[in-house]
Design a protein around this motif. Structure first.
Motif, PDB file in Angstrom:
ATOM      1  N   PHE A  42      98.019  25.072  62.410  1.00 20.28           N
ATOM      2  CA  PHE A  42      96.583  24.976  62.694  1.00 20.28           C
ATOM      3  C   PHE A  42      96.057  26.336  63.143  1.00 20.28           C
ATOM      4  O   PHE A  42      96.601  26.929  64.076  1.00 20.28           O
ATOM      5  N   LEU A  46      89.835  23.377  66.705  1.00 20.85           N
ATOM      6  CA  LEU A  46      90.097  21.973  66.404  1.00 20.85           C
ATOM      7  C   LEU A  46      88.865  21.121  66.648  1.00 20.85           C
ATOM      8  O   LEU A  46      88.711  20.053  66.043  1.00 20.85           O
ATOM      9  N   VAL A  60      96.997  16.739  67.209  1.00 25.90           N
ATOM     10  CA  VAL A  60      97.653  18.054  67.202  1.00 25.90           C
ATOM     11  C   VAL A  60      98.590  18.161  68.406  1.00 25.90           C
ATOM     12  O   VAL A  60      99.704  18.685  68.291  1.00 25.90           O
ATOM     13  N   VAL A  64     102.495  18.940  67.873  1.00 24.55           N
ATOM     14  CA  VAL A  64     103.034  20.199  68.391  1.00 24.55           C
ATOM     15  C   VAL A  64     103.944  19.949  69.596  1.00 24.55           C
ATOM     16  O   VAL A  64     105.089  20.419  69.620  1.00 24.55           O
ATOM     17  N   TYR A  72     100.426  25.722  66.375  1.00 25.52           N
ATOM     18  CA  TYR A  72      98.999  25.842  66.653  1.00 25.52           C
ATOM     19  C   TYR A  72      98.730  27.137  67.382  1.00 25.52           C
ATOM     20  O   TYR A  72      99.500  27.556  68.252  1.00 25.52           O
ATOM     21  N   CYS A  78      88.413  26.601  71.091  1.00 33.19           N
ATOM     22  CA  CYS A  78      89.515  26.069  71.911  1.00 33.19           C
ATOM     23  C   CYS A  78      89.516  26.760  73.276  1.00 33.19           C
ATOM     24  O   CYS A  78      89.683  26.124  74.316  1.00 33.19           O
ATOM     25  N   ALA A 125     100.369  27.625  73.625  1.00 31.20           N
ATOM     26  CA  ALA A 125     100.092  28.263  72.334  1.00 31.20           C
ATOM     27  C   ALA A 125     100.095  29.780  72.482  1.00 31.20           C
ATOM     28  O   ALA A 125      99.559  30.320  73.439  1.00 31.20           O
TER      29      ALA A 125
END
Ligand SMILES: [Mn+2]
Length: 246
Positions: A42, A46, A60, A64, A72, A78, A125
């Motif tokens: 991704f 989102l 997601v 993940v 991601y 985000c 992330a």
């Protein structure tokens, strides 16, 4: 590594479900699973503007954090939602209002659950993903060749917002330089952030944000095959949101 990288979803859950089905993923217990060990990627953004942002976060997060079936990296939307969930003062605009409205409609337990999941997803992330022995990079707004490997503030701004100059267009949108025409690196760079009518492929860079939330389409890049898959959007078409390169 076999990965299918999906462009900016912005709450378009239905389009995402259709796109994964088109890519050959089978939905089992609410999760898309590929029969041949492929994973999903991704590019960020989102949520916001689309109808089902929280459902996208939930999925997601599961893929993940729970199942290790996806990777991601965050986008600017985000980042803003993360700051909202931390309790920071952020402007509820540019699409965040739809995500906040969905959130406020939940009961306290549901709010706590989705908030915790998103914070966990975001904090785990990387600023951008370096995959397949550095042959593949996924960065929300792209990345300059000389920034690869760095994670300082300048690089953070670039990967979240693109190569912005600080100036604004007459409509208030930020001026962004076209970094991709100057890219000559070996790694393939997959990104989104700037809606284009068709995926823009130039110098080993792939912009796969085809404006799903503005009535374009949701696009995936199948790596390493480099095949493009798209599904049409159900959202109203907003022509002025698409960037035309000359
Ligand atoms: Mn973006």
């Amino acid at each position: 590594m076999k990965i299918d990288i999906i462009g900016d979803i912005h709450g378009c859950y239905q389009e995402m479900a259709e796109l994964t089905a088109k890519l050959g993923y089978r939905w089992d217990n609410g999760i898309p699973i590929h029969p041949e060990n492929r994973i999903l990627g991704f590019v960020g953004d989102l949520t916001d503007r689309g109808p089902q942002s929280l459902k996208v976060i939930e999925l997601v997060w599961q893929l993940v954090m729970q199942r290790k079936l996806a990777c991601y990296t965050p986008g600017n939307h985000c980042n803003k939602l993360y700051r909202y969930f931390l309790g920071n003062k952020v402007q509820i605009s540019h699409g965040l209002e739809t995500t906040v409205a969905e959130y406020k409609a939940l009961n306290k337990d549901e709010q706590q659950s989705i908030r915790r999941k998103f914070i966990e997803l975001y904090e785990n992330a990387p600023l951008y993903l370096v995959l397949d022995q550095q042959r593949l990079i996924i960065a929300h707004a792209g990345i300059r060749q000389d920034f690869i490997g760095r994670t300082d503030a300048k690089v953070k701004t670039f990967v979240l917002y693109g190569d912005i100059t600080g100036e604004k267009h007459p409509d208030g949108s930020p001026v962004r330089r076209d970094w991709a025409i100057h890219y000559h690196g070996k790694a393939c760079i997959v990104y989104g952030h700037t809606p284009v009518k068709e995926p823009r492929i130039i110098n080993n860079t792939y912009n796969i944000d085809t404006g799903a939330v503005f009535g374009g389409k949701l696009t995936a890049l199948r790596y390493p095959e480099m095949e493009i898959f798209s599904v049409p959007s159900t959202m109203p078409y907003v022509e002025e949101k698409f960037k035309h390169f000359v």
